[in-house]
Write a protein that holds these residues in place. Sequence first.
Motif, PDB file in Angstrom:
ATOM      1  N   ARG A   1      50.629  43.777  34.911  1.00  0.00           N
ATOM      2  CA  ARG A   1      51.380  42.650  34.362  1.00  0.00           C
ATOM      3  C   ARG A   1      50.585  41.984  33.245  1.00  0.00           C
ATOM      4  O   ARG A   1      49.415  41.653  33.425  1.00  0.00           O
TER       5      ARG A   1
ATOM      6  N   GLU B   1      52.951  42.152  18.904  1.00  0.00           N
ATOM      7  CA  GLU B   1      53.979  42.379  19.913  1.00  0.00           C
ATOM      8  C   GLU B   1      54.318  43.870  20.019  1.00  0.00           C
ATOM      9  O   GLU B   1      54.425  44.424  21.129  1.00  0.00           O
TER      10      GLU B   1
ATOM     11  N   VAL C   1      53.945  46.371  23.329  1.00  0.00           N
ATOM     12  CA  VAL C   1      55.081  47.110  23.877  1.00  0.00           C
ATOM     13  C   VAL C   1      54.732  48.586  24.010  1.00  0.00           C
ATOM     14  O   VAL C   1      55.070  49.243  25.004  1.00  0.00           O
TER      15      VAL C   1
ATOM     16  N   GLN D   1      53.071  49.986  27.219  1.00  0.00           N
ATOM     17  CA  GLN D   1      53.948  50.247  28.368  1.00  0.00           C
ATOM     18  C   GLN D   1      53.402  49.689  29.691  1.00  0.00           C
ATOM     19  O   GLN D   1      53.257  50.417  30.676  1.00  0.00           O
TER      20      GLN D   1
ATOM     21  N   SER E   1      55.066  45.330  33.504  1.00  0.00           N
ATOM     22  CA  SER E   1      55.682  44.039  33.219  1.00  0.00           C
ATOM     23  C   SER E   1      54.987  43.421  32.008  1.00  0.00           C
ATOM     24  O   SER E   1      53.788  43.165  32.046  1.00  0.00           O
ATOM     25  N   LEU E   2      55.738  43.222  30.940  1.00  0.00           N
ATOM     26  CA  LEU E   2      55.224  42.586  29.726  1.00  0.00           C
ATOM     27  C   LEU E   2      56.143  41.437  29.356  1.00  0.00           C
ATOM     28  O   LEU E   2      57.341  41.635  29.145  1.00  0.00           O
ATOM     29  N   THR E   3      55.571  40.235  29.289  1.00  0.00           N
ATOM     30  CA  THR E   3      56.341  39.054  28.880  1.00  0.00           C
ATOM     31  C   THR E   3      55.720  38.477  27.622  1.00  0.00           C
ATOM     32  O   THR E   3      54.523  38.165  27.597  1.00  0.00           O
TER      33      THR E   3
ATOM     34  N   CYS F   1      60.043  44.748  29.819  1.00  0.00           N
ATOM     35  CA  CYS F   1      59.595  43.917  28.702  1.00  0.00           C
ATOM     36  C   CYS F   1      60.629  42.841  28.410  1.00  0.00           C
ATOM     37  O   CYS F   1      61.822  43.126  28.316  1.00  0.00           O
ATOM     38  N   ARG F   2      60.183  41.603  28.279  1.00  0.00           N
ATOM     39  CA  ARG F   2      61.094  40.498  27.955  1.00  0.00           C
ATOM     40  C   ARG F   2      60.420  39.562  26.958  1.00  0.00           C
ATOM     41  O   ARG F   2      59.196  39.413  26.942  1.00  0.00           O
ATOM     42  N   ARG F   3      61.227  38.929  26.144  1.00  0.00           N
ATOM     43  CA  ARG F   3      60.760  37.908  25.212  1.00  0.00           C
ATOM     44  C   ARG F   3      61.418  36.587  25.571  1.00  0.00           C
ATOM     45  O   ARG F   3      62.612  36.535  25.848  1.00  0.00           O
TER      46      ARG F   3
END
Length: 217
Positions: free
Chosen positions: A105, A130, A134, A137, A140-142, A204-206
């Motif tokens: 994470r 960013e 990404v 990989q 979980s990437l926020t 992945c979420r922004r």
Amino acid sequence: MANILIAGATGLIGSHLVQQLAPDRVDEVLLLVRRPIAPLHAHHHQWVSDFMPLALPPVSDNADAVICALGTTIKQAGSREAFAEVDFGRVLDLARAAKQAGYRRFVVVSSLGADADAGNFYLATKGRMEAALVALQFDSLTIVQPSLLLGKRSTFRLGERIAQVLFSGLSFVFIGPLRTYRPVHAEDVASVLIRVALDGQLGCRRIPSKQLIAAVS
């Protein structure tokens, strides 16, 4: 509960992260620092590194997370190259070290308007950062994208000071489409960073600034 590693603990957002991560929220907080600082709680520990090269201790649990609040400005860094070394180079070094150590994470502070193709060097650097994260990989990437930050810094930033004055006296200006650019309090950003680091969401979420404000309203 998880263990949290914080990079940028002495900055505006990072200092709020340290204050908010009390023992009832996480088992252990590991502060990645260039020089030792005074801990606030007994469960705060320090990992001193100058990033040349950076290696992190292995994770103890799949729930462990990294929160990256590293950042500077071109003026503060002294040049575009020095700025990019921090906001792109060191962030990417940290992410790679986190992957190597087994972290799944990763939560990072970017900027509203970040775009690798932007004409603005600051926003283009954030966009490149960013994209690089990404590509690593993480499970979980926020990516959190605040607008101008409100809060007391150890160093003076004119743009943020102007925003504070406008926000305190002319908050009605930030309505409708302009709400997207409404300044956000650093302590609120820290609160959301902790929440998303611990919520277990994969992928992945922004989270742009407007959603940051809504999340703490």
